[in-house]
Write an enzyme that holds these catalytic residues in place. Structure first.
Site, PDB file in Angstrom:
ATOM      1  N   GLU A 287       0.827  -1.205   0.000  1.00 43.03           N
ATOM      2  CA  GLU A 287       0.000   0.000   0.000  1.00 43.03           C
ATOM      3  C   GLU A 287       0.863   1.257   0.000  1.00 43.03           C
ATOM      4  O   GLU A 287       0.445   2.320  -0.458  1.00 43.03           O
ATOM      5  CB  GLU A 287      -0.910  -0.019   1.247  1.00 43.03           C
ATOM      6  N   HIS A 308       6.871 -26.795  -1.304  1.00 42.48           N
ATOM      7  CA  HIS A 308       6.173 -27.886  -1.974  1.00 42.48           C
ATOM      8  C   HIS A 308       5.050 -27.379  -2.871  1.00 42.48           C
ATOM      9  O   HIS A 308       4.252 -28.163  -3.376  1.00 42.48           O
ATOM     10  CB  HIS A 308       5.629 -28.866  -0.924  1.00 42.48           C
ATOM     11  N   LYS A 422     -14.296   0.475  -3.705  1.00 40.66           N
ATOM     12  CA  LYS A 422     -15.381   0.909  -2.816  1.00 40.66           C
ATOM     13  C   LYS A 422     -16.439   1.663  -3.611  1.00 40.66           C
ATOM     14  O   LYS A 422     -17.632   1.454  -3.440  1.00 40.66           O
ATOM     15  CB  LYS A 422     -14.826   1.826  -1.717  1.00 40.66           C
TER      16      LYS A 422
HETATM   17  O1  PA5 Z   1      -3.831   1.315   5.834  1.00 43.05           O
HETATM   18  C1  PA5 Z   1      -4.957   1.707   5.571  1.00 43.05           C
HETATM   19  O2  PA5 Z   1      -5.226   2.903   5.524  1.00 43.05           O
HETATM   20  C2  PA5 Z   1      -6.095   0.755   5.350  1.00 43.05           C
HETATM   21  O3  PA5 Z   1      -5.684  -0.564   5.293  1.00 43.05           O
HETATM   22  C3  PA5 Z   1      -7.088   0.881   6.468  1.00 43.05           C
HETATM   23  O4  PA5 Z   1      -6.427   0.620   7.676  1.00 43.05           O
HETATM   24  C4  PA5 Z   1      -8.254  -0.062   6.306  1.00 43.05           C
HETATM   25  O5  PA5 Z   1      -8.898   0.201   5.097  1.00 43.05           O
HETATM   26  C5  PA5 Z   1      -9.222   0.103   7.453  1.00 43.05           C
HETATM   27  O6  PA5 Z   1      -9.653   1.411   7.563  1.00 43.05           O
HETATM   28  P1  PA5 Z   1     -10.363   1.938   8.840  1.00 43.05           P
HETATM   29  O7  PA5 Z   1      -9.435   1.802   9.986  1.00 43.05           O
HETATM   30  O8  PA5 Z   1     -10.696   3.353   8.550  1.00 43.05           O
HETATM   31  O9  PA5 Z   1     -11.593   1.093   9.045  1.00 43.05           O
END
Ligand code: PA5
Length: 445
Positions: A287, A308, A422
């Site tokens: 990310e 494996h 989303k």
């Molecule tokens: O790193 C990130 O920003 C995402 O993985 C969020 O943590 C994830 O989408 C969860 O978001 P939230 O904590 O707002 O529910």
């Protein structure tokens, strides 16, 4: 301390090439320290370990105690950065069969809010029937669909099963200070709640209450976890020379490998307890770096299990990978291979040897085979799996990621690409406010 060894990458890239990153890494470190780089409003994680106070940890531990005393199961509801760090730490430290064993002192931790599986949620809520359970609802935005949907089910079930007063006691929220549904619900219901700082992104939040509370509930020593992170914060500080700073060397090496066509990094463990550390790491690096059509693809394998399955690809597939092995020096337990009179499996040559010796030879043999096969190998050594060392590992990867992302030239602290699915999902589900998108997407089906 945990250590990093890049010797087995040096047949693929040169020592000099890695050393030539010194100025770029210094610039990245300076940008992090001074807050002058991209995404500089999300640098709260940088000195987070050393800013955690004893009083703060005591408060977390007191809340954990309330959950311990009143729950046999605690459901941790969260996704992505609000889930993976917790699970990484708990699974690294837990007995592999702890969820099957009765533990009078600590509740069993189960997870929700990280998928939209109807069967998963049905089976979870069925499992929780007649159980004394509590919930830690973790969401920074407070509006994430997966987590909110699971929490809606769990809140109702907890109130129905345990009564409203007990539910208030055993539901804890970890969320934004002011905004989002999770905050509003927590304030309205009077839940104990913790704040996820604005300047700490989800994937860097494991050392906030996001991770610290559930880890404490599971019975692990959060003081030692933080102490490990603090020591790694020192070891990776600006004042540490480039060649002595493991995060600097990690960032430089992986960027140089990437430049030389190694587009995929596989994080490897030889201890199944580290499976979720890899899941957490994949999010952290994927990310943070996968943007602007750039970024090493972070993948992970559990060895020897995956030798494996994925072993063939790694040994002989496209030569675009390198591996970073997390090697645990010392096991927590000792078990030797028994001798067998019939020796039908031919394993008597191992009789009397520790199982870990076999594992270590699998690791060494694999390293040699992979390097021979064109896979550069980085090796992170952890003395043993405990809170202190895991704390070090977490911070090492976080600071390594911040530096590496800046060296790559991206903003390591945003995630604009996460919104695309989303938007489509809400359009397909006719969420109010998505009317135009709904029409557009329906026309494409
Ligand atoms: O790193 C990130 O920003 C995402 O993985 C969020 O943590 C994830 O989408 C969860 O978001 P939230 O904590 O707002 O529910």
């Amino acid at each position: 301390m945990i250590t990093l060894n890049i010797e087995k990458t040096l047949g693929f890239i040169s020592k000099e090439a890695v050393a030539s990153y010194e100025s770029k890494v210094k610039a990245a470190q300076e940008a992090l320290e001074k807050g002058t780089g991209k995404g500089n409003d999300f640098l709260g994680w940088l000195h987070l370990p050393s800013s955690i106070t004893k009083e703060f940890l005591a408060d977390i531990k007191a809340t954990a105690q309330v959950l311990k005393e009143n729950c046999e199961i605690v459901v941790v509801a969260g996704i992505g950065g609000s889930y993976l760090g917790t699970r990484a730490v708990i699974e690294a430290l837990a007995n592999s069969f702890s969820w099957l064993q009765e533990d009078k002192k600590n509740p069993v931790i189960v997870y929700a809010g990280h998928n939209i599986g109807e069967d998963y949620l049905y089976e979870l809520t069925t499992f929780l029937k007649d159980k004394k359970f509590g919930v830690i609802n973790i969401s920074k935005s407070g509006t994430t669909t997966e987590t909110a949907l699971a929490f809606r089910l769990l809140k109702k079930q907890c109130e129905d099963q345990r009564g409203k007063d007990m539910a208030k006691k055993v539901i804890v929220a970890v969320t934004d200070e002011k905004k989002g549904a999770a905050r509003i619900t927590a304030d309205q219901e009077g839940y104990k709640s913790y704040i996820i700082p604005d300047n700490v992104g989800g994937r860097f939040s494991v050392l906030t209450p996001v991770g610290l509370l559930p880890i404490a509930v599971a019975g692990y020593d959060i003081e030692k976890l933080v102490a490990g992170a603090v020591d790694m914060e020192k070891s990776c500080g600006m004042d540490v020379p480039f060649e002595k700073n493991p995060a600097a060397i990690y960032a430089a090496t992986r960027n140089e490998l990437y430049k030389n066509g190694k587009k995929i990094e596989i994080l490897v463990n030889y201890n199944p307890k580290l499976h979720y550390v890899s899941e957490w790491w994949k999010q952290l690096y994927g990310e943070s770096e996968g943007k602007e059509n750039k970024g090493i693809f972070p993948a992970a394998v559990d060895f020897s299990t995956d030798l494996h399955s994925m072993g063939q690809w790694i040994q002989e597939g496209e030569r675009t990978i390198f591996e970073t092995v997390i090697s645990v020096e010392k096991t927590n337990h000792s078990l030797s291979v028994p001798s067998d009179e019939a020796n039908l499996d031919g394993l008597n040559f191992l009789a009397g040897k520790r199982v870990d010796e076999v594992n270590k030879m699998a690791e060494l043999g694999t390293q040699i085979a992979h390097v021979d096969g064109g896979v550069p190998n980085l090796r992170i050594t952890i003395p043993e799996l405990n809170e202190y060392n895991i704390g070090q590992l977490l911070y090492f990867f976080e600071i390594g990621c911040g530096i590496s992302g800046y060296v790559l030239g991206v903003n390591p602290f945003d995630q604009p690409g996460v919104e695309a699915y989303k938007k489509n999902m809400f359009a397909l589900l006719n969420k109010p406010g998505y009317e135009e998108e709904s029409k557009a997407i329906q026309a494409r089906l």
